[in-house]
Design a protein around this motif. Structure first.
Motif, mmCIF file in Angstrom:
data_model
loop_
_atom_site.group_PDB
_atom_site.id
_atom_site.type_symbol
_atom_site.label_atom_id
_atom_site.label_comp_id
_atom_site.label_asym_id
_atom_site.label_seq_id
_atom_site.Cartn_x
_atom_site.Cartn_y
_atom_site.Cartn_z
ATOM 1 N N CYS A 195 1.031 -1.225 -0.157
ATOM 2 C CA CYS A 195 -0.084 0.110 0.148
ATOM 3 C C CYS A 195 0.887 1.163 -0.182
ATOM 4 C CB CYS A 195 -0.890 -0.070 1.129
ATOM 5 S SG CYS A 195 -1.696 1.587 1.691
ATOM 6 N N GLU A 198 0.133 3.681 3.166
ATOM 7 C CA GLU A 198 0.542 3.422 4.518
ATOM 8 C C GLU A 198 1.910 2.952 4.484
ATOM 9 O OE1 GLU A 198 -2.863 1.140 7.020
ATOM 10 O OE2 GLU A 198 -2.593 0.461 4.819
ATOM 11 N N CYS A 453 -6.250 -0.322 -1.047
ATOM 12 C CA CYS A 453 -6.027 -0.890 0.285
ATOM 13 C C CYS A 453 -7.407 -0.457 1.125
ATOM 14 C CB CYS A 453 -4.835 -0.308 0.734
ATOM 15 S SG CYS A 453 -4.592 -0.594 2.485
ATOM 16 N N CYS A 455 -7.404 1.352 3.656
ATOM 17 C CA CYS A 455 -7.074 2.839 4.023
ATOM 18 C C CYS A 455 -7.522 3.853 2.816
ATOM 19 C CB CYS A 455 -5.686 2.936 4.398
ATOM 20 S SG CYS A 455 -4.502 3.036 3.203
#
Ligand SMILES: [Zn+2]
Length: 828
Positions: A195, A198, A453, A455
């Protein structure tokens, strides 16, 4: 909906609450080892506690519960436990987004909470508490467990745990130490899903819709086409052997491209691909950016030949796929063929000079039976492709040609003439590398893109050093997994092949991340073991957790404790002293494991085959002796609604908590089990739900009827008694083979017809009728347990029907002649 039916629904809900309360208070489903009783250990997946479940999940859990209930009535001592999975980043992600004030996340979680709470202030308070990840996990595990209770699942909750509990961490630490000692865990440099937001490795569980879109790492070959001295256009391909048939290069004219210094050379690739190759270990320095138009009309060389080919505009080229540069092989690639036909037909429309394209013709390089000289042309004609815009048809044509060429194609030109396509790829790569013209480029492959992802970050492939892996590639480990699979029942059997294939292709797999909830890797505590790797043998933990919690401090749960509990290794007196329990207590822990293990049946949904379930096999064979290897896996398909897939974005998801409010537990259970075989998708249709509800009400009405005291029996009494016993015989057989839909069709729908006929044409004799009710209600108990308990009580019984015996068919009462004689007469 009629008033009567409304009343019936209210009655059902009242009954359901009543019996759930009684089961809970009297601990009816608690399971203790009984050495003289046959045991049955069945597990369903522990749910991930990051949100509420829906009717699709409910199918899997209901199926597991119906089987558990059936086995209990068949006289087994059944262990049907439940826990909650909270490992990894998703739960932390929810908290982080709420703390950051992310509106979408706040809105979604507010909705989730308000499914369970009416008071707006309470909703706000709970939402606020979600800023701490533990509260997210606690809240959702608590509401999911109340959903399960409200559906009447016969779970023993005494063994409940979460994967964040310190006792569980100790158990996982033991597991990973053992795997490391056995050489199943290694480190190294490796391409992994990553990702970008992150800056962290991600797994299927971290990716939006990951278990459905199946994201994987795919290796492309980047082939360097020379524009001039030390300037290369790097085209990515999965089929480097087609280099001999290249006619041109495709560039997306509207796309953004970059000239960059890459490991000392000058490359042109798409702007999107820069960050990917950077994360894949290339040293990159951007020199210049420009639009694709700037490259159109230029010529490159072809590695290994003295030919020159033009760069042409290909609007279909995805600049976010590998390098965003594609070479064209129109004789063998349907996309290239269709695009070439289009551009030759109307070069002006594409902004190219006619003289550049008019001389271009496909170059055939592969011979295959059943095709002419240009296989791509044949396939385009077969699938009716009219232009490069017809993506669906082109996908099909491409798949067909690639498959046929791979399995039966032979190269007809170049240094590898007469080689089979299936064997030649590594040879061609080696040859190109020898000339300094090939590199490795990784890309994410998935059934649907983009791959994002949880997130919100973009997922790419990164090549990272010092990664920790579980190494599933070792032959000795695979051999044991194959052996376990051969001796295991897989139901439906058709899915065995997918298990076999998964065992074959499973390779090294990253097993730890630098963050998230979970257990630190014992070999390097900066790493946290990820969620697919810490959920492989948790069934063993169910057997002992209730005897550990509150008695042994988690820090004393050393590897030697688990070695004794699960493997019987070590000196019992010494270990008892170490952990601070009596020898008897320690032996009881060991005995629980010995009694319940192996897992008799694991029931889950089919998307888990290629990950959870195959790991379940691998880890069991690595850690446990043969007699503790799992015995059976059963699987069910998914649930769709009114013909379309359920999804958050469509807003057509029915949360599980709504089921007892809109319908009722028994009604849902009957519907979900009766609609589809395990290997068929259930299409939730409101109309059919109602039909089943009405039949259920009829069943309820019939069960209230006591029969005529004064009527005398006649041949129809013999007929219905024969039908009941035949039904019991069939239904038992269906259950034994996990043909649950068929079991319910026989036990409920067909029997209902027979009983209606008996009531209409027969004597409705009181003795006959009580005989019917006694058998029928027991056979229906696994599916509609609340109604069954209520009627069982009304029939004057003091016991729980859930713990009663399954009826045995009285075969001497089955009368084929009578049944035949009345078969057609009694159709109602
Ligand atoms: Zn992320």
């Amino acid at each position: 909906m009629s008033k009567d039916f409304e009343n019936f629904k209210m009655t059902l809900r009242r009954i359901e609450k009543k019996w759930q309360e009684k089961w809970r208070k009297q601990e009816v489903f608690d399971a203790k080892p009984e050495p003289n009783k046959r045991k049955y250990f069945i597990t369903v997946p522990y749910p991930y506690a990051s949100g509420p479940l829906h009717i699709g999940h409910g199918r899997t859990y209901t199926t597991g519960d119906v089987i558990a209930r059936y086995k209990r009535m068949k006289g087994y001592n059944v262990l049907f436990p439940m826990a909650f999975h909270i490992t990894g980043t998703p739960i932390e992600g929810i908290s982080a987004r709420i703390r950051a004030g992310d509106e979408e996340s706040i809105k979604r979680n507010r909705y989730y909470i308000s499914l369970y709470e009416d008071d707006p202030e309470t909703v706000d308070r709970i939402l606020k508490s979600f800023e701490n990840p533990r509260n997210v996990a606690n809240y959702f595990s608590s509401v999911i467990s109340s959903d399960f209770d409200a559906l009447g699942f016969s779970i023993t909750w005494k063994r409940r745990f979460t994967t964040g509990d310190p006792e569980y961490n100790a158990f996982i630490t033991w597991q990973f130490k053992r795997l490391y000692e056995l050489g199943h865990i290694t480190t190294g440099t490796y391409p992994i899903l990553y990702c970008l937001k992150e800056e962290n490795a991600v797994g299927e569980d971290d990716i939006l819709g990951g278990d459905e879109i199946k994201p994987e790492v795919m290796e492309y070959v980047g082939i360097k086409f020379k524009l001039n001295d030390n300037l290369y256009l790097v085209a990515a391909t999965l089929r480097p052997e087609t280099i001999f048939g290249v006619t041109n290069i495709w560039i997306n004219p509207e796309g953004q491209y970059t000239l960059a210094k890459v490991n000392g050379e000058r490359w042109i690739i798409s702007k999107d691909s820069i960050i990917k190759i950077e994360r894949q270990g290339y040293k990159v320095e951007v020199v210049e950016e420009f639009s694709g138009w700037k490259l159109i009309g230029k010529y490159t060389d072809v590695p290994g030949s003295d030919r020159k080919v033009p760069i042409l505009p290909g609007p279909f080229v995805d600049t976010d796929e590998a390098t965003g540069v594609v070479y064209s092989v129109p004789a063998h690639a349907p996309y290239d063929y269709a695009a070439l036909v289009d551009i030759k037909r109307n070069p002006g429309e594409y902004g190219v000079k006619k003289e550049i394209v008019e001389m271009l013709e496909p170059i055939p390089i592969i011979r295959i039976e059943g095709y002419g000289i240009y296989p791509a042309k044949d396939a385009c004609e077969k699938y009716g492709v009219k232009s490069q815009l017809e993506k669906d048809k082109l996908e099909k044509a491409t798949e067909q040609v690639y498959k046929d060429e791979y399995y039966s194609g032979v190269l007809t030109v170049g240094p590898f003439k007469d080689w089979r396509v299936s064997d030649v790829k590594p040879k061609v790569v080696e040859w190109l590398e020898g000339m300094g013209r090939a590199v490795k480029i990784y890309e994410v492959s998935a059934l649907k893109k983009p791959v994002v992802c949880r997130c919100g970050g973009k997922v790419i492939v990164a090549v990272l050093e010092n990664q920790w892996f579980i190494d599933y590639s070792r032959e000795d480990w695979k051999n044991k997994a194959r052996e376990a699979l051969r001796n295991m029942a897989i139901i439906p059997e058709a899915y065995r092949r997918l298990f076999e294939d998964t065992i074959e292709w499973l390779d090294k797999r990253p097993c730890a991340r630098r963050r998230g909830i979970g257990t630190p890797l014992p070999m390097d505590k900066r790493w946290i073991i990820e969620s697919l790797s810490d959920s492989t043998i948790y069934m063993a933990f169910y057997t002992v957790i209730h005897r550990i919690r509150g008695r042994i401090p988690p820090e004393k749960l050393s590897p030697s404790f688990w070695d004794y509990a699960f493997l019987g290794k070590g000196d019992v007196e010494r270990i008892a002293e170490e952990v601070g329990v009596t020898v008897k207590e320690l032996e009881e822990i060991r005995n629980e494991f010995e009694y319940w293990y192996p897992v008799d049946q694991r029931h889950t949904a089919i998307p888990h085959i290629t990950n959870h379930l195959t790991f379940f096999i691998f880890h069991h064979v690595a850690l446990f002796p043969r007699e503790k290897w799992p015995k059976m896996i059963t699987l069910n398909e998914l649930v769709i609604r009114e013909g379309s897939k359920m999804s958050k974005s469509k807003g057509n998801v029915i949360p599980l908590v709504e089921v007892p409010r809109r319908y009722s537990a028994d009604w849902y259970r009957l519907y979900i089990i009766s609609q589809a075989d395990l290997n068929t998708v259930t299409d939730w249709r409101e109309k059919n739900v109602m039909t089943v509800g009405k039949k259920l009400r009829r069943f309820w009405q019939i069960m209230q009827f006591e029969g005529n005291k004064n009527s005398s029996k006649n041949v129809l009494d013999r007929w219905i008694i024969s039908r009941v016993n035949r039904m019991i015989e069939k239904v038992t057989e269906c259950y034994e083979r996990f043909k649950l839909r068929e079991a319910v069709v026989e036990a409920f729908f067909n029997m209902l017809n027979d009983v209606e006929a008996y009531l209409k044409y027969g004597s409705a004799n009181v003795d006959t009728f009580s005989y019917i009710k006694d058998r029928w209600i027991r056979v229906m108990a696994p599916v509609i347990p609340h109604i069954a308990e209520e009627i069982w009580e009304k029939l004057g019984n003091k016991s729980f029907i859930s713990l009663e015996n399954w009826p045995e068919p009285e075969t001497e009462l089955i009368d084929g002649n009578v049944e035949k004689a009345y078969a057609t007469v009694l159709q109602v």
